[in-house]
Design a protein around this motif. Sequence first.
Motif, PDB file in Angstrom:
ATOM      1  N   CYS A  17       5.146  20.013  17.490  1.00  0.00           N
ATOM      2  CA  CYS A  17       4.845  21.286  17.255  1.00  0.00           C
ATOM      3  C   CYS A  17       3.390  21.784  17.485  1.00  0.00           C
ATOM      4  N   ARG A  18       2.271  21.182  17.965  1.00  0.00           N
ATOM      5  CA  ARG A  18       0.703  21.025  17.411  1.00  0.00           C
ATOM      6  C   ARG A  18       0.900  21.305  19.387  1.00  0.00           C
ATOM      7  N   ARG A  19       1.655  21.620  20.136  1.00  0.00           N
ATOM      8  CA  ARG A  19       1.047  21.736  20.978  1.00  0.00           C
ATOM      9  C   ARG A  19       1.561  23.205  21.851  1.00  0.00           C
ATOM     10  N   GLY A  20       1.889  23.864  20.927  1.00  0.00           N
ATOM     11  CA  GLY A  20       1.881  25.263  21.366  1.00  0.00           C
ATOM     12  C   GLY A  20       3.090  25.225  21.495  1.00  0.00           C
ATOM     13  N   VAL A  21       4.063  26.350  23.033  1.00  0.00           N
ATOM     14  CA  VAL A  21       4.984  26.176  23.014  1.00  0.00           C
ATOM     15  C   VAL A  21       5.480  25.535  24.414  1.00  0.00           C
ATOM     16  N   CYS A  22       6.487  24.294  23.913  1.00  0.00           N
ATOM     17  CA  CYS A  22       6.746  23.380  24.435  1.00  0.00           C
ATOM     18  C   CYS A  22       8.152  23.813  25.484  1.00  0.00           C
ATOM     19  N   VAL A  23       7.686  23.556  27.207  1.00  0.00           N
ATOM     20  CA  VAL A  23       8.839  23.825  28.211  1.00  0.00           C
ATOM     21  C   VAL A  23       8.803  22.285  28.641  1.00  0.00           C
ATOM     22  N   GLU A  62       9.355  16.843  32.507  1.00  0.00           N
ATOM     23  CA  GLU A  62       8.162  16.554  32.066  1.00  0.00           C
ATOM     24  C   GLU A  62       7.900  17.265  30.490  1.00  0.00           C
ATOM     25  N   LEU A  63       7.141  17.204  29.926  1.00  0.00           N
ATOM     26  CA  LEU A  63       6.889  18.039  28.517  1.00  0.00           C
ATOM     27  C   LEU A  63       5.594  18.746  28.972  1.00  0.00           C
ATOM     28  N   PHE A  64       5.211  20.222  28.744  1.00  0.00           N
ATOM     29  CA  PHE A  64       4.381  21.192  28.596  1.00  0.00           C
ATOM     30  C   PHE A  64       4.161  21.963  27.955  1.00  0.00           C
ATOM     31  N   SER A  65       2.937  22.539  27.938  1.00  0.00           N
ATOM     32  CA  SER A  65       2.026  23.420  26.934  1.00  0.00           C
ATOM     33  C   SER A  65       1.951  24.649  27.426  1.00  0.00           C
ATOM     34  N   VAL A  66       3.226  25.404  27.374  1.00  0.00           N
ATOM     35  CA  VAL A  66       2.814  27.020  27.689  1.00  0.00           C
ATOM     36  C   VAL A  66       2.769  27.892  26.576  1.00  0.00           C
ATOM     37  N   THR A  67       1.582  28.875  27.197  1.00  0.00           N
ATOM     38  CA  THR A  67       1.620  29.943  26.077  1.00  0.00           C
ATOM     39  C   THR A  67       1.764  30.911  27.264  1.00  0.00           C
ATOM     40  N   PRO A  68       1.845  32.023  26.367  1.00  0.00           N
ATOM     41  CA  PRO A  68       1.891  33.646  26.892  1.00  0.00           C
ATOM     42  C   PRO A  68       0.657  34.193  27.551  1.00  0.00           C
ATOM     43  N   ASP A  69      -0.602  33.070  27.282  1.00  0.00           N
ATOM     44  CA  ASP A  69      -1.801  33.734  28.016  1.00  0.00           C
ATOM     45  C   ASP A  69      -2.103  32.513  29.631  1.00  0.00           C
ATOM     46  N   ASN A  70      -1.137  31.951  29.221  1.00  0.00           N
ATOM     47  CA  ASN A  70      -1.165  30.622  30.349  1.00  0.00           C
ATOM     48  C   ASN A  70      -0.145  30.715  31.022  1.00  0.00           C
ATOM     49  N   VAL A  71       1.354  31.263  30.696  1.00  0.00           N
ATOM     50  CA  VAL A  71       2.541  31.234  31.593  1.00  0.00           C
ATOM     51  C   VAL A  71       1.918  31.816  32.852  1.00  0.00           C
ATOM     52  N   GLU A  72       1.523  32.415  33.729  1.00  0.00           N
ATOM     53  CA  GLU A  72       1.377  32.773  35.083  1.00  0.00           C
ATOM     54  C   GLU A  72       0.707  31.714  35.974  1.00  0.00           C
TER      55      GLU A  72
END
Length: 81
Positions: free
Chosen positions: A47-53, A58-68
């Motif tokens: 949960c602390r990693r932001g939006v987990c994808v 393989e797990l990534f932390s994605v936000t609306p700001d870095n989704v591109e």
Amino acid sequence: MKIDICLGSACHMQGSMEVIERLQDHIQAEGLVEEVELSGCMCFGQCRRGVCVRVDGELFSVTPDNVEDFIKSQIDGRFAK
């Protein structure tokens, strides 16, 4: 390619719906509907990693700001034309 996006409450509050919409739009626009399976799932326990994808495990932390940036590196980078 299989992409799972966390829909748990912490990721939801950090923008998971916007991330999903941007991924859906990109996949559709690039004609990758047959190549990319996009699905939602519940908490990954990060949960602390932001939006987990998770992409093919393989797990990534994605936000609306870095989704591109995520799209360029993890989707476009794998399906370079």
